[in-house]
Design a protein around this motif. Structure first.
Motif, mmCIF file in Angstrom:
data_model
loop_
_atom_site.group_PDB
_atom_site.id
_atom_site.type_symbol
_atom_site.label_atom_id
_atom_site.label_comp_id
_atom_site.label_asym_id
_atom_site.label_seq_id
_atom_site.Cartn_x
_atom_site.Cartn_y
_atom_site.Cartn_z
ATOM 1 N N PHE A 66 -15.262 32.428 -17.196
ATOM 2 C CA PHE A 66 -14.682 32.382 -18.537
ATOM 3 C C PHE A 66 -15.526 31.622 -19.562
ATOM 4 C CE2 PHE A 66 -13.201 28.487 -16.642
ATOM 5 C CZ PHE A 66 -12.959 27.588 -17.668
ATOM 6 N N LEU A 67 -16.668 31.076 -19.143
ATOM 7 C CA LEU A 67 -17.539 30.366 -20.074
ATOM 8 C C LEU A 67 -18.972 30.890 -19.954
ATOM 9 C CD1 LEU A 67 -16.514 26.615 -19.547
ATOM 10 C CD2 LEU A 67 -15.972 28.030 -21.529
ATOM 11 N N TYR A 68 -19.698 30.932 -21.074
ATOM 12 C CA TYR A 68 -21.115 31.276 -21.014
ATOM 13 C C TYR A 68 -21.900 30.097 -20.435
ATOM 14 C CZ TYR A 68 -20.181 35.492 -23.656
ATOM 15 O OH TYR A 68 -19.705 36.725 -24.035
ATOM 16 N N PRO A 69 -23.010 30.370 -19.773
ATOM 17 C CA PRO A 69 -23.748 29.295 -19.067
ATOM 18 C C PRO A 69 -24.275 28.180 -19.953
ATOM 19 C CG PRO A 69 -24.400 31.450 -18.242
ATOM 20 C CD PRO A 69 -23.561 31.699 -19.455
ATOM 21 N N ASN A 70 -24.285 28.375 -21.269
ATOM 22 C CA ASN A 70 -24.762 27.307 -22.157
ATOM 23 C C ASN A 70 -23.647 26.386 -22.636
ATOM 24 O OD1 ASN A 70 -23.520 29.175 -23.798
ATOM 25 N ND2 ASN A 70 -25.126 29.218 -25.356
ATOM 26 N N GLU A 220 -31.595 39.777 -8.819
ATOM 27 C CA GLU A 220 -31.435 40.511 -10.078
ATOM 28 C C GLU A 220 -30.510 39.755 -11.023
ATOM 29 O OE1 GLU A 220 -31.370 41.895 -7.029
ATOM 30 O OE2 GLU A 220 -33.363 42.819 -7.298
ATOM 31 N N GLU A 221 -29.465 39.155 -10.453
ATOM 32 C CA GLU A 221 -28.552 38.352 -11.262
ATOM 33 C C GLU A 221 -29.312 37.188 -11.894
ATOM 34 O OE1 GLU A 221 -24.237 37.003 -10.192
ATOM 35 O OE2 GLU A 221 -25.563 35.392 -9.517
ATOM 36 N N THR A 222 -30.166 36.541 -11.104
ATOM 37 C CA THR A 222 -30.950 35.404 -11.605
ATOM 38 C C THR A 222 -31.875 35.846 -12.735
ATOM 39 O OG1 THR A 222 -30.871 34.377 -9.412
ATOM 40 C CG2 THR A 222 -32.523 33.538 -10.952
ATOM 41 N N LYS A 223 -32.489 37.009 -12.599
ATOM 42 C CA LYS A 223 -33.359 37.525 -13.665
ATOM 43 C C LYS A 223 -32.581 37.693 -14.965
ATOM 44 C CE LYS A 223 -36.510 40.110 -10.636
ATOM 45 N NZ LYS A 223 -36.917 41.482 -10.180
ATOM 46 N N TYR A 228 -30.993 31.612 -19.971
ATOM 47 C CA TYR A 228 -30.243 30.350 -19.848
ATOM 48 C C TYR A 228 -30.917 29.363 -18.898
ATOM 49 C CZ TYR A 228 -26.340 33.043 -21.865
ATOM 50 O OH TYR A 228 -25.545 33.815 -22.674
ATOM 51 N N ARG A 229 -32.159 29.610 -18.532
ATOM 52 C CA ARG A 229 -32.790 28.834 -17.461
ATOM 53 C C ARG A 229 -32.866 27.341 -17.757
ATOM 54 N NH1 ARG A 229 -38.577 30.649 -16.170
ATOM 55 N NH2 ARG A 229 -38.605 28.620 -15.144
ATOM 56 N N SER A 233 -26.211 24.505 -16.179
ATOM 57 C CA SER A 233 -25.472 25.382 -15.263
ATOM 58 C C SER A 233 -26.392 26.126 -14.306
ATOM 59 C CB SER A 233 -24.645 26.400 -16.066
ATOM 60 O OG SER A 233 -25.477 27.126 -16.956
ATOM 61 N N LEU A 234 -27.646 26.341 -14.700
ATOM 62 C CA LEU A 234 -28.603 27.050 -13.841
ATOM 63 C C LEU A 234 -29.438 26.104 -12.982
ATOM 64 C CD1 LEU A 234 -29.172 30.195 -13.693
ATOM 65 C CD2 LEU A 234 -27.754 29.478 -15.596
ATOM 66 N N LYS A 235 -29.336 24.830 -13.239
ATOM 67 C CA LYS A 235 -30.133 23.863 -12.464
ATOM 68 C C LYS A 235 -29.344 23.408 -11.245
ATOM 69 C CE LYS A 235 -32.603 22.348 -16.607
ATOM 70 N NZ LYS A 235 -33.830 23.096 -16.320
ATOM 71 N N THR A 236 -28.968 24.389 -10.435
ATOM 72 C CA THR A 236 -28.142 24.120 -9.268
ATOM 73 C C THR A 236 -28.692 24.876 -8.062
ATOM 74 O OG1 THR A 236 -26.673 25.926 -9.922
ATOM 75 C CG2 THR A 236 -26.019 23.718 -10.578
ATOM 76 N N VAL A 237 -28.110 24.575 -6.910
ATOM 77 C CA VAL A 237 -28.563 25.167 -5.649
ATOM 78 C C VAL A 237 -28.598 26.692 -5.754
ATOM 79 C CG1 VAL A 237 -27.989 25.507 -3.227
ATOM 80 C CG2 VAL A 237 -27.716 23.248 -4.270
ATOM 81 N N GLY A 238 -29.699 27.257 -5.330
ATOM 82 C CA GLY A 238 -29.847 28.705 -5.321
ATOM 83 C C GLY A 238 -30.607 29.208 -6.523
ATOM 84 N N TYR A 239 -30.092 28.945 -7.699
ATOM 85 C CA TYR A 239 -30.783 29.383 -8.912
ATOM 86 C C TYR A 239 -32.081 28.616 -9.098
ATOM 87 C CZ TYR A 239 -26.512 31.898 -9.949
ATOM 88 O OH TYR A 239 -25.449 32.760 -9.877
#
Length: 301
Positions: A66-70, A220-223, A228-229, A233-239
């Protein structure tokens, strides 16, 4: 009128909380509240193991996608929003299921927080440092200021590190000092249930799930999330690892291996956090029938 009940289902990642949460929701005619600090974001369904479209048809889910990654969103925000949601929800239904592995999110709803101090200018400076220096210097600073919290938290989550550091630097206090010493009185009963398994089984499930998520299109999702890199929100495990692969810093096989290792470490921290709470009733992850029976008896008692 019978007091409504919130069933909280917690445990480490990859233990099977989502499927059991749906079963409990179906058993009690309830909706599911996700208590996951990454599943709140849009476009990150695979990497956060969010409920699938099919799973959402089996039970209504809230606080997912429900929220954008930024957008920044804190455990305090989650507490406020969930308590407001439940105030309306319990006018219609008597049971809700909260499922998740984000300890602070669960703690906020169950116990409440004292108001955490905020300084957006300081946060901006810390995020600038994060971008220029990386996470490690901020981790080291927080470790010196609040070692106890640092060792219990998800200290690879840059958003959590920045927020904890912000609170410490503004207040001169440990962030844990702002947790309510006395649990807030809620207008509903709370039943806390935990799922556990031997460490080697959790590790095996994490390795398998990592491959499944990659097969489902995690890369592909990460691409698609690269714009938003720079967001927390993207500085987490996996991404972190998949972005490093896309930047040519490691092979995909190395990224997969590092994801599994980081996720195992995260699962260990989750268990350390939840095991401190003596009000949680623990069950083996395979003993789902006993969980359902326990929940029934707790609600009917």
């Amino acid at each position: 009128m019978k007091t409504p009940t919130l069933i909280c289902l917690v445990g480490p990642t990859a233990i099977g909380k989502t499927s059991l949460g749906i079963r409990l929701a179906q058993e009690f005619g309830a909706d599911v509240i996700s208590a996951d600090s990454r599943q709140i974001y849009k476009g990150m369904a695979i990497g956060t193991a969010a409920p699938t479209a099919e799973e959402k048809t089996q039970a209504s889910h809230h606080f997912v996608d429900f929220l954008y990654p930024n957008r920044l969103y804190s455990a305090g925000d989650f507490e406020k929003d969930v308590i407001e949601f439940l105030g309306n929800y319990f006018k219609e239904k008597n049971v809700a299921i909260m499922v998740g592995g984000s300890g602070l999110y669960v703690k906020g709803v169950v116990e409440g927080f004292d108001n955490l101090p905020t300084d957006l200018e300081l946060r901006k400076k810390l995020n600038s440092r994060l971008a220029s220096e990386g996470l490690e210097p901020l981790q080291e600073e927080l470790k010196k200021l609040d070692p106890n919290h640092f060792n219990k938290m998800d200290n690879q989550n840059s958003q959590r590190v920045v927020r904890a550091l912000e609170v410490c630097l503004i207040s001169g206090k440990h962030i844990s000092s702002f947790y309510s010493e006395n649990k807030r009185k809620r207008d509903f009963d709370i039943v806390q249930i935990g799922l556990e398994a031997p460490r080697e089984i959790i590790n095996e499930r994490i390795t398998k799930r990592t491959q499944i998520m990659l097969d489902q299109g995690w890369l592909e999702e990460t691409k698609s999330l690269l714009p938003y890199r720079s967001e927390n929100s993207l500085k987490t495990v996996g991404y972190n690892e998949l972005i490093a692969y896309l930047d040519g810093e490691m092979t995909l096989e190395q990224a997969k291996e590092r994801i599994a290792i980081s996720t195992r470490q995260f699962a260990k921290r989750q268990m350390t956090w939840f095991k401190k709470d003596k009000s949680i009733k623990w069950f083996n992850f395979q003993d789902t029938n006993s969980v359902v029976e326990y929940a029934k008896s707790a609600i009917n008692s």
